[in-house]
Design an enzyme around this catalytic site. Structure first.
Site, PDB file in Angstrom:
ATOM      1  CB  SER A  12       6.596  -1.614 -15.196  1.00  0.00           C
ATOM      2  OG  SER A  12       6.403  -0.873 -16.398  1.00  0.00           O
ATOM      3  NE  ARG A  28      -0.085   5.995  -7.848  1.00  0.00           N
ATOM      4  CZ  ARG A  28       0.670   6.439  -6.854  1.00  0.00           C
ATOM      5  NH1 ARG A  28       1.904   6.807  -7.096  1.00  0.00           N
ATOM      6  NH2 ARG A  28       0.215   6.522  -5.625  1.00  0.00           N
ATOM      7  N   GLY A  29       3.755   1.896 -12.508  1.00  0.00           N
ATOM      8  CA  GLY A  29       4.118   1.432 -13.837  1.00  0.00           C
ATOM      9  C   GLY A  29       5.332   2.115 -14.433  1.00  0.00           C
ATOM     10  CE1 TYR A  71      -7.626   1.030  -3.383  1.00  0.00           C
ATOM     11  CE2 TYR A  71      -6.955  -1.244  -3.108  1.00  0.00           C
ATOM     12  CZ  TYR A  71      -6.690   0.097  -2.979  1.00  0.00           C
ATOM     13  OH  TYR A  71      -5.489   0.508  -2.440  1.00  0.00           O
ATOM     14  CG  LEU A 119       6.994  -2.107 -10.080  1.00  0.00           C
ATOM     15  CD1 LEU A 119       6.383  -3.117 -11.031  1.00  0.00           C
ATOM     16  CD2 LEU A 119       8.517  -2.100 -10.206  1.00  0.00           C
TER      17      LEU A 119
END
Length: 333
Positions: A214, A210-211, A56, A208
Site C-alpha cells: 500500500s 494485505r497492505g 466474513y 496490495l
C-alpha cells in the site's frame, strides 16, 4: 470505469472490483458507516463487482452489503460470494474439512440469499476445497442452483490446474479467485495458463499483499487483536524488513510515474491481461479513491521493466499464508 469480461462465459464487470472482507473482519476494527459510504463511493465511481463471503464476520459482511445496496439498483451490481469456511462464536476458523458437500452448498446459499436480501448470487464459489468431497460434486450442486435461478455463474478459489480442469468438465467456470500481486506470483507458472486455455477469468485478491504494497505500512505499526497479519509470515521480523525494502524500491518507480505505491501495484496486476480483474480491499473512501485511480494509470513496457526490477518475481520474504493454511490449499499442492 472501463469494463472487463470474466472469462468466456462470465459476466462483464468493472475493470477493478471491491473486496469487502476488511469491512467486517481480519484487518482490525472498521467503522460500519464509513464502510457503507465506501461501498456507495465505489458504485458511484463505476465499480460493479463486489466480493464477499458468508464467513466474513460470520455473516456480518453480507448484511453490511445488503444495507449498502438498499438504496441502489441490485441488478447493476455483480455479487461474488465465497462459502465453505467454518468459524466458532469467538471468530476462530475451524479446521478443515470445509462445508462444500452438495447439501451444504444449498444450505449455506439459502442463508446467504437471506442475509444479502436478494434472490440470486451472481457468482458463487467454494472458498477452499474439502479433500473428502470431489470437486465434481461441489460444482454439480452449484450447477443445480444455477438451473434453479439462485446462482448466475460458478467460480472457484485457490485451486490447482488439474482441479480447474475437472470442475470445468462439469459446468462452465466464470473465474478463478487467486492471490496475485508483485509479491505473490505463483499463479503464473501453471494455473493462469490453464485458466486461459479453458476460457476462465481471474479475479485477483491481495493485490496490495494485505497492505504491504500500500505504501502506508511501517515496521512500527501495531496490530490489533484478531488482525490476520499478526500471524502472516510476511509481516514478521526480518521478513517484514526485507519486504518493506522492496516497497521502498517500488516507491522510487512510483514517484517517477507521479503515482502512489498502491496505484502502481494495482496497475501492474491489471496489466497482466484483460482477463484479470484486481479486487481492491479499501475500507475507507480516501483509500478507495487512491486505489481506483490505478485504473487510469497506463504502464509502458519500460515502466513494467522498472517495476519488476524493483520487486523481482520470487523476491518476497516469507510465505503468503502460514504453513497451517498452506497445507489445506489445493493451489499449493
Amino acid at each position: 470505469m472501463r469494463a472487463r469480461t470474466l472469462g468466456s462465459t462470465g459476466p462483464t464487470v468493472s475493470a477493478l472490483g471491491l473486496g469487502a472482507m476488511g469491512m467486517s473482519d481480519l484487518y482490525g476494527p472498521a467503522d460500519e458507516a464509513e464502510s457503507i459510504a465506501t461501498v456507495h463511493a465505489a458504485l458511484d465511481a463505476g465499480v460493479t463487482l463486489i466480493d464477499t463471503a458468508d464467513f466474513y464476520g460470520s455473516g456480518h459482511n453480507e448484511m453490511l452489503i445488503r444495507d449498502a445496496l438498499r438504496s441502489r439498483d441490485r441488478d447493476q451490481v455483480v455479487l461474488s460470494v465465497k462459502f465453505g469456511s467454518r468459524r466458532d462464536p469467538s471468530g476462530a476458523f475451524q479446521p478443515v474439512p470445509t462445508d462444500v458437500d452438495p447439501s451444504a452448498v444449498k444450505d449455506r446459499l439459502a442463508f446467504t440469499l437471506r442475509r444479502l436480501g436478494t434472490d440470486h448470487v451472481d457468482i458463487y464459489r467454494p472458498a477452499r476445497l474439502n479433500p473428502n468431497v470431489p470437486i465434481e460434486d461441489t460444482v454439480g450442486a452449484i450447477a443445480e442452483m444455477v438451473q434453479a435461478g439462485h446462482v448466475r455463474h460458478i467460480g472457484l478459489s485457490e485451486v490447482g490446474a488439474q482441479t480447474l480442469r475437472r470442475a470445468a468438465d462439469v459446468h462452465p467456470i466464470s473465474d478463478l479467485q487467486f492471490e496475485y500481486s508483485l509479491l505473490s506470483r505463483g499463479i503464473e507458472a501453471e494455473i493462469l495458463p490453464t485458466a486461459r486455455e479453458l476460457g476462465i477469468g481471474v479475479t485477483a485478491y491481495g493485490v496490495l499483499s494485505r497492505g504491504l504494497l500500500s505504501g502506508h505500512w511501517s515496521a512500527e505499526r501495531e496490530l490489533t487483536a484478531g488482525d490476520f497479519r499478526g500471524i502472516s509470515p510476511r509481516f514478521q521480523g526480518d521478513n517484514l524488513a526485507a519486504n518493506l525494502a522492496l516497497v521502498e524500491a517500488l516507491r522510487q518507480v512510483a514517484e517517477g510515474l507521479k503515482a502512489s505505491v498502491a496505484q502502481v501495484a494495482i496497475a501492474w496486476v491489471a496489466s497482466r491481461g484483460e482477463d484479470i480483474v484486481p479486487l481492491v480491499g479499501a475500507r475507507r473512501r480516501d483509500r478507495l479513491a487512491e486505489s481506483l485511480a490505478a485504473a487510469d494509470l497506463v504502464l509502458s513496457p519500460a515502466d513494467l521493466t522498472a517495476i519488476e526490477q524493483a520487486v523481482p518475481a520470487g523476491s518476497a520474504s516469507g510465505t503468503r499464508y502460514a504453513e497451517v493454511f498452506l497445507k489445506t490449499m489445493d493451489s499449493e499442492r
